[in-house]
Write a protein that holds these residues in place. Structure first.
Motif, mmCIF file in Angstrom:
data_model
loop_
_atom_site.group_PDB
_atom_site.id
_atom_site.type_symbol
_atom_site.label_atom_id
_atom_site.label_comp_id
_atom_site.label_asym_id
_atom_site.label_seq_id
_atom_site.Cartn_x
_atom_site.Cartn_y
_atom_site.Cartn_z
ATOM 1 N N PRO A 86 8.053 -0.646 2.944
ATOM 2 C CA PRO A 86 6.488 1.039 2.821
ATOM 3 C C PRO A 86 5.501 0.630 2.951
ATOM 4 O O PRO A 86 4.743 -0.358 3.123
ATOM 5 N N THR A 87 4.301 1.406 4.388
ATOM 6 C CA THR A 87 3.799 1.457 4.706
ATOM 7 C C THR A 87 2.845 1.416 4.211
ATOM 8 O O THR A 87 1.274 1.988 4.114
ATOM 9 N N ARG A 88 3.202 2.453 3.191
ATOM 10 C CA ARG A 88 1.976 3.832 2.350
ATOM 11 C C ARG A 88 2.396 3.623 1.184
ATOM 12 O O ARG A 88 2.929 3.540 0.136
ATOM 13 N N PRO A 89 1.293 3.612 0.328
ATOM 14 C CA PRO A 89 -0.662 3.745 0.421
ATOM 15 C C PRO A 89 -0.878 2.983 1.393
ATOM 16 O O PRO A 89 -0.362 1.382 1.048
ATOM 17 N N VAL A 90 -1.660 2.539 1.529
ATOM 18 C CA VAL A 90 -2.619 1.598 2.208
ATOM 19 C C VAL A 90 -2.864 0.665 1.419
ATOM 20 O O VAL A 90 -2.920 -0.554 1.724
ATOM 21 N N GLU A 91 -3.489 0.736 0.497
ATOM 22 C CA GLU A 91 -4.480 -0.005 -0.829
ATOM 23 C C GLU A 91 -2.987 -1.046 -1.258
ATOM 24 O O GLU A 91 -2.886 -1.614 -2.279
#
Length: 186
Positions: free
Chosen positions: A67-72
């Motif tokens: 996963p790349t989201r959420p960025v945080e």
């Protein structure tokens, strides 16, 4: 010749028992060891999973989309990894304090399984302390060793997980007997 070995064995047993008695404390119970072991085990599991996630982010596998989201997310997992890893230092030391007198049991090996237990404990303690100290020094970006931190930290994590699995297997009867509080322990 037999009498010399018998006398040496008896003397060692007396000294080991004296050391064990001197180290006795009411808090050093199998129940305390299981409770602390449970907390330490959860901490190592969290660190291992967040470490694997970090490793896969830095060394992605083509067939495994992450996963790349959420960025945080990466910052959260690494913050958790560092916070829990740092918190493991006093917890591991507390666990060692509780089980320390067992090192002076005499004879040290009574059954073949005791060899496996002692070996897994030696690997687990040495690997855990090294892993935690290396991790804490990494937070200061201080590397007083000649080897790669990342590769060694990664390899040690797998060694520690293996030692935990062996340790759990060997200690399963004690863990099962002390998992829940009994009677007036609540």
């Amino acid at each position: 010749m037999g009498s010399i070995t018998d006398r040496l064995t008896a003397a060692a047993a007396v000294r080991a028992e004296a050391i064990r008695r001197a180290l006795d404390a009411p808090e050093r119970t199998p129940r305390s060891a299981v409770v602390l072991g449970r907390i330490v085990g959860i901490g190592f599991a969290v660190c291992f999973l967040t470490g694997v996630y970090s490793h896969l982010q830095q060394h992605p596998l083509a067939w495994l989309p992450l996963p790349t989201r959420p960025v945080e997310l990466y910052a959260w997992t690494q913050g958790t990894h560092v916070a829990v890893g740092t918190a493991l230092l006093p917890l591991v030391l507390a666990k060692l304090w509780v089980v320390y007198p067992r090192l002076f049991a005499w004879p040290p090996v009574r059954r073949p399984i005791d060899v496996l237990e002692r070996g897994s404990v030696a690997v687990l303690v040495a690997g855990s302390l090294l892993q935690i100290v290396m991790g804490v020094l990494n937070t200061f970006q201080w590397y007083p060793w000649p080897f790669s931190f990342v590769r060694t930290h990664w390899a040690l994590s797998w060694i520690i997980v293996g030692a935990i699995v062996v340790h759990l297997g060997v200690k399963l009867p004690v863990i099962a007997a002390n998992w829940r509080a009994h009677g007036d322990d609540r």
